[in-house]
Design a protein around this motif. Structure first.
Motif, mmCIF file in Angstrom:
data_model
loop_
_atom_site.group_PDB
_atom_site.id
_atom_site.type_symbol
_atom_site.label_atom_id
_atom_site.label_comp_id
_atom_site.label_asym_id
_atom_site.label_seq_id
_atom_site.Cartn_x
_atom_site.Cartn_y
_atom_site.Cartn_z
ATOM 1 N N LYS A 137 -1.770 7.974 8.147
ATOM 2 C CA LYS A 137 -0.782 6.988 7.737
ATOM 3 C C LYS A 137 -1.449 5.624 7.619
ATOM 4 O O LYS A 137 -2.354 5.294 8.383
ATOM 5 C CB LYS A 137 0.363 6.920 8.756
ATOM 6 C CG LYS A 137 1.197 8.196 8.848
ATOM 7 C CD LYS A 137 2.341 8.032 9.831
ATOM 8 C CE LYS A 137 3.196 9.300 9.899
ATOM 9 N NZ LYS A 137 4.325 9.147 10.870
ATOM 10 N N VAL A 138 -0.950 4.848 6.669
ATOM 11 C CA VAL A 138 -1.513 3.528 6.439
ATOM 12 C C VAL A 138 -0.446 2.472 6.669
ATOM 13 O O VAL A 138 0.728 2.681 6.347
ATOM 14 C CB VAL A 138 -2.101 3.423 5.005
ATOM 15 C CG1 VAL A 138 -1.025 3.661 3.964
ATOM 16 C CG2 VAL A 138 -2.764 2.082 4.782
ATOM 17 N N LYS A 139 -0.846 1.335 7.245
ATOM 18 C CA LYS A 139 0.077 0.250 7.534
ATOM 19 C C LYS A 139 -0.515 -1.076 7.084
ATOM 20 O O LYS A 139 -1.741 -1.220 6.955
ATOM 21 C CB LYS A 139 0.370 0.181 9.038
ATOM 22 C CG LYS A 139 1.022 1.418 9.632
ATOM 23 C CD LYS A 139 1.238 1.235 11.129
ATOM 24 C CE LYS A 139 1.886 2.469 11.762
ATOM 25 N NZ LYS A 139 2.075 2.292 13.232
ATOM 26 N N VAL A 140 0.358 -2.049 6.869
ATOM 27 C CA VAL A 140 -0.103 -3.415 6.627
ATOM 28 C C VAL A 140 -0.907 -3.874 7.846
ATOM 29 O O VAL A 140 -0.499 -3.651 8.993
ATOM 30 C CB VAL A 140 1.089 -4.357 6.391
ATOM 31 C CG1 VAL A 140 0.642 -5.813 6.389
ATOM 32 C CG2 VAL A 140 1.791 -4.015 5.076
ATOM 33 N N GLY A 141 -2.054 -4.472 7.591
ATOM 34 C CA GLY A 141 -2.934 -4.886 8.683
ATOM 35 C C GLY A 141 -4.139 -3.985 8.852
ATOM 36 O O GLY A 141 -5.118 -4.376 9.502
ATOM 37 N N HIS A 142 -4.078 -2.774 8.287
ATOM 38 C CA HIS A 142 -5.256 -1.907 8.259
ATOM 39 C C HIS A 142 -6.258 -2.419 7.211
ATOM 40 O O HIS A 142 -5.950 -3.345 6.450
ATOM 41 C CB HIS A 142 -4.859 -0.462 7.935
ATOM 42 C CG HIS A 142 -4.134 0.226 9.047
ATOM 43 N ND1 HIS A 142 -3.406 1.383 8.864
ATOM 44 C CD2 HIS A 142 -4.018 -0.079 10.359
ATOM 45 C CE1 HIS A 142 -2.889 1.770 10.006
ATOM 46 N NE2 HIS A 142 -3.236 0.901 10.932
#
Length: 218
Positions: free
Chosen positions: A149-154
């Protein structure tokens, strides 16, 4: 020209993993050196010598030979130093987070010196398709998440394609696509951290051929 403080291992790493940054004469000189390694004896007494010369693996170009006049180590260190001076943003030196020594390849996630691993930094795999500038707000990389999973801030690890960059993800947009009865979720990862040159490099990449790691930090 400024000579960067790099050793022979670092120079070999740069020449092997970033060969597209060599100029034409340097590529010929590198091929000449690598060919000589396969022909340890005098070429006139080696059965493969004429073939190597005929196929231009062994160079007789005075400009190429001039690059090699001070020997192997001087050539590779000087060439790697030039590459770093002119293309520092394209060369990723994959140093171990623990001992700071150079890993074997830009993609390595385990140190060959102290054994430390940093696989845990990778949280997702992103199959890159294309890149666009969207309304001058952010530069987006479009593709699909194949794992995790990818998130803002990665961060998007672009070192596998030769860019010394791990841009931060500031925006994420989703869009459903349908083809031949199948539905999938495309994703666009937006960042403001890439130079114009790096953006153009990504725009010109072939589609469906690159998978980037999404990592927790730089």
């Amino acid at each position: 020209m400024k000579i960067y403080p790099i050793n022979q291992d670092s120079a070999i790493y740069i020449l092997n993993h970033f060969p597209y940054l060599l100029n034409k004469k340097e590529r010929l000189a590198k091929r000449h050196l690598w060919s000589l390694e396969k022909l340890p004896h005098d070429l006139s007494h080696h059965e493969q010598g004429p073939g190597f010369k005929k196929n231009n693996w062994i160079s007789s170009d005075p400009e190429v030979l001039k690059l090699l006049k001070n020997g192997y180590e001087y050539f590779i260190i000087r060439t790697a130093s030039r590459i770093l001076e002119e293309n520092a943003d394209k060369v990723f030196l994959n140093n171990c987070p623990r001992c700071n020594r150079l890993a074997r390849t830009p993609q390595a996630r385990q140190c060959r010196h102290c054994g430390h691993t940093w696989h845990n930094l990778t949280v997702a795999k992103f199959n890159f398709q294309t890149a666009i500038q969207h309304n001058k707000l952010a530069f987006f990389l479009l593709g699909r998440i194949s794992q995790g999973k990818v998130k803002v801030g990665h961060y998007i690890d672009l070192t596998k394609i030769g860019l010394n960059a791990k841009p931060k993800i500031y925006h994420i947009e989703h869009g459903l696509k349908k083809k031949d009865g199948q539905i999938w979720d495309d994703i666009a990862l937006g960042t403001d951290d890439l130079s114009l040159e790096q953006q153009e490099f990504l725009k010109n990449l072939s589609t469906f051929t690159h998978t980037f790691d999404i990592v927790l930090d730089q």
